[in-house]
Write an enzyme that holds these catalytic residues in place. Sequence first.
Site, PDB file in Angstrom:
ATOM      1  N   ASP A  28       5.493 -11.046   3.137  1.00  0.00           N
ATOM      2  CA  ASP A  28       7.076 -10.120   2.802  1.00  0.00           C
ATOM      3  C   ASP A  28       8.320 -10.399   2.047  1.00  0.00           C
ATOM      4  O   ASP A  28       8.054 -11.338   1.599  1.00  0.00           O
ATOM      5  CB  ASP A  28       7.936 -10.544   4.378  1.00  0.00           C
ATOM      6  CG  ASP A  28       8.647  -9.989   5.201  1.00  0.00           C
ATOM      7  OD1 ASP A  28       9.030  -8.386   4.784  1.00  0.00           O
ATOM      8  OD2 ASP A  28       9.592 -10.220   6.548  1.00  0.00           O
ATOM      9  N   ASN A  76       2.892  -0.256  10.474  1.00  0.00           N
ATOM     10  CA  ASN A  76       3.730   0.218   9.507  1.00  0.00           C
ATOM     11  C   ASN A  76       3.465   1.501   9.254  1.00  0.00           C
ATOM     12  O   ASN A  76       4.641   2.303   7.879  1.00  0.00           O
ATOM     13  CB  ASN A  76       3.214  -0.691   8.074  1.00  0.00           C
ATOM     14  CG  ASN A  76       3.782  -2.224   7.632  1.00  0.00           C
ATOM     15  OD1 ASN A  76       2.937  -2.496   7.326  1.00  0.00           O
ATOM     16  ND2 ASN A  76       5.133  -2.604   7.991  1.00  0.00           N
TER      17      ASN A  76
HETATM   18  C1  FPP Z   1       6.139  -6.474   3.829  1.00  0.00           C
HETATM   19  O1  FPP Z   1       7.569  -6.106   3.250  1.00  0.00           O
HETATM   20  C2  FPP Z   1       5.376  -5.705   3.157  1.00  0.00           C
HETATM   21  C3  FPP Z   1       4.151  -4.331   2.844  1.00  0.00           C
HETATM   22  C4  FPP Z   1       4.482  -4.424   4.550  1.00  0.00           C
HETATM   23  C5  FPP Z   1       3.452  -4.143   2.771  1.00  0.00           C
HETATM   24  C6  FPP Z   1       2.368  -5.353   1.741  1.00  0.00           C
HETATM   25  C7  FPP Z   1       1.604  -4.669   0.474  1.00  0.00           C
HETATM   26  C8  FPP Z   1       0.991  -4.896  -0.429  1.00  0.00           C
HETATM   27  C9  FPP Z   1       1.403  -5.859  -1.462  1.00  0.00           C
HETATM   28  C10 FPP Z   1      -0.076  -3.392  -1.510  1.00  0.00           C
HETATM   29  C11 FPP Z   1      -1.119  -4.260  -1.373  1.00  0.00           C
HETATM   30  C12 FPP Z   1      -1.938  -4.762  -0.762  1.00  0.00           C
HETATM   31  C13 FPP Z   1      -3.189  -6.239  -1.697  1.00  0.00           C
HETATM   32  C14 FPP Z   1      -4.162  -6.627  -0.215  1.00  0.00           C
HETATM   33  C15 FPP Z   1      -3.166  -5.311  -2.708  1.00  0.00           C
HETATM   34  P1  FPP Z   1       9.210  -5.531   3.351  1.00  0.00           P
HETATM   35  O2  FPP Z   1       8.251  -4.361   2.774  1.00  0.00           O
HETATM   36  O3  FPP Z   1       8.847  -5.459   4.999  1.00  0.00           O
HETATM   37  O4  FPP Z   1      10.017  -5.984   2.708  1.00  0.00           O
HETATM   38  P2  FPP Z   1      11.720  -6.144   3.039  1.00  0.00           P
HETATM   39  O5  FPP Z   1      11.183  -6.700   4.686  1.00  0.00           O
HETATM   40  O6  FPP Z   1      11.586  -6.488   2.286  1.00  0.00           O
HETATM   41  O7  FPP Z   1      11.735  -5.316   3.764  1.00  0.00           O
END
Ligand code: FPP
Length: 251
Positions: A28, A76
């Site tokens: 996150d 998501n």
């Molecule tokens: C949450 O941060 C993150 C996600 C929903 C996506 C995670 C996916 C990756 C890192 C892509 C690649 C994965 C692999 C295994 C190669 P957020 O967007 O909710 O952050 P925020 O809370 O700061 O908005």
Amino acid sequence: MALFSPRRAPAPAVDMSRLPRHVAVIMDGNGRWAKRRGLPRTAGHAAGAETFRTIATYCRDIGIKYFTVYAFSTENWKRPAEEVSAIMGLLNQYLREAIEKMERDRIRLHFWGDLTPLAPELQALCRETGRISEGYDGMEVNVCLNYGGRDEILRAARALAAECSAGLRCPEELGEADLSAHLWSRDVPDPDLVIRPSGELRVSNFLLWQSAYAEYYFTDVLWPDFSKAEMDRALAAYQSRSRRYGGVDGR
Ligand code: FPP
């Protein structure tokens, strides 16, 4: 050094003979990391994917057996189409690279979640990487993709109900192991340590059944800034805890 992060104390020593067997991470903070730099959220996910590579490699190097990450939840899909497509693109890219490296590192790759809403090409890549790694004996990496803890438990409950109504099982005789056997995580020990960066203090539908007795590590560090030193802090915190599983330890 990570921009905008407070100065951190040196990472404590980790006892490599007492590592958790299974570490799980809610990746996150990618969006906030990008926003603080005036970048699009997708740049945060690209940086987060890089951190995933670094930390997965570190876990493999120190001998952690199971590493599970929350890459995309059942919720998501509510994000803008462009962001969903960027995350799927990063997964696609990672899986293509993984095919080359998996054999060398004997990595086993599994996917937890319902893959059917994903693009057919990505589904095929998931199946292919899973098939290639069958029989390898290295670290197991589990990528939670279109995953939700409640959805997972509901599916298991439905499967057990169907077995009961077909006369194959008797409801009174069902135990926890029967439900566990119908989860995506079957055959994998429950997580010992669940890490959530970015300052959020929520479980967010991640491994609800499996983390009943997991130790949690929360940190304000955003996932793209999560370093090997931060991983050491999480491991040292884990090692400082007394796991009693509802019992007593004589302290
Ligand atoms: C949450 O941060 C993150 C996600 C929903 C996506 C995670 C996916 C990756 C890192 C892509 C690649 C994965 C692999 C295994 C190669 P957020 O967007 O909710 O952050 P925020 O809370 O700061 O908005």
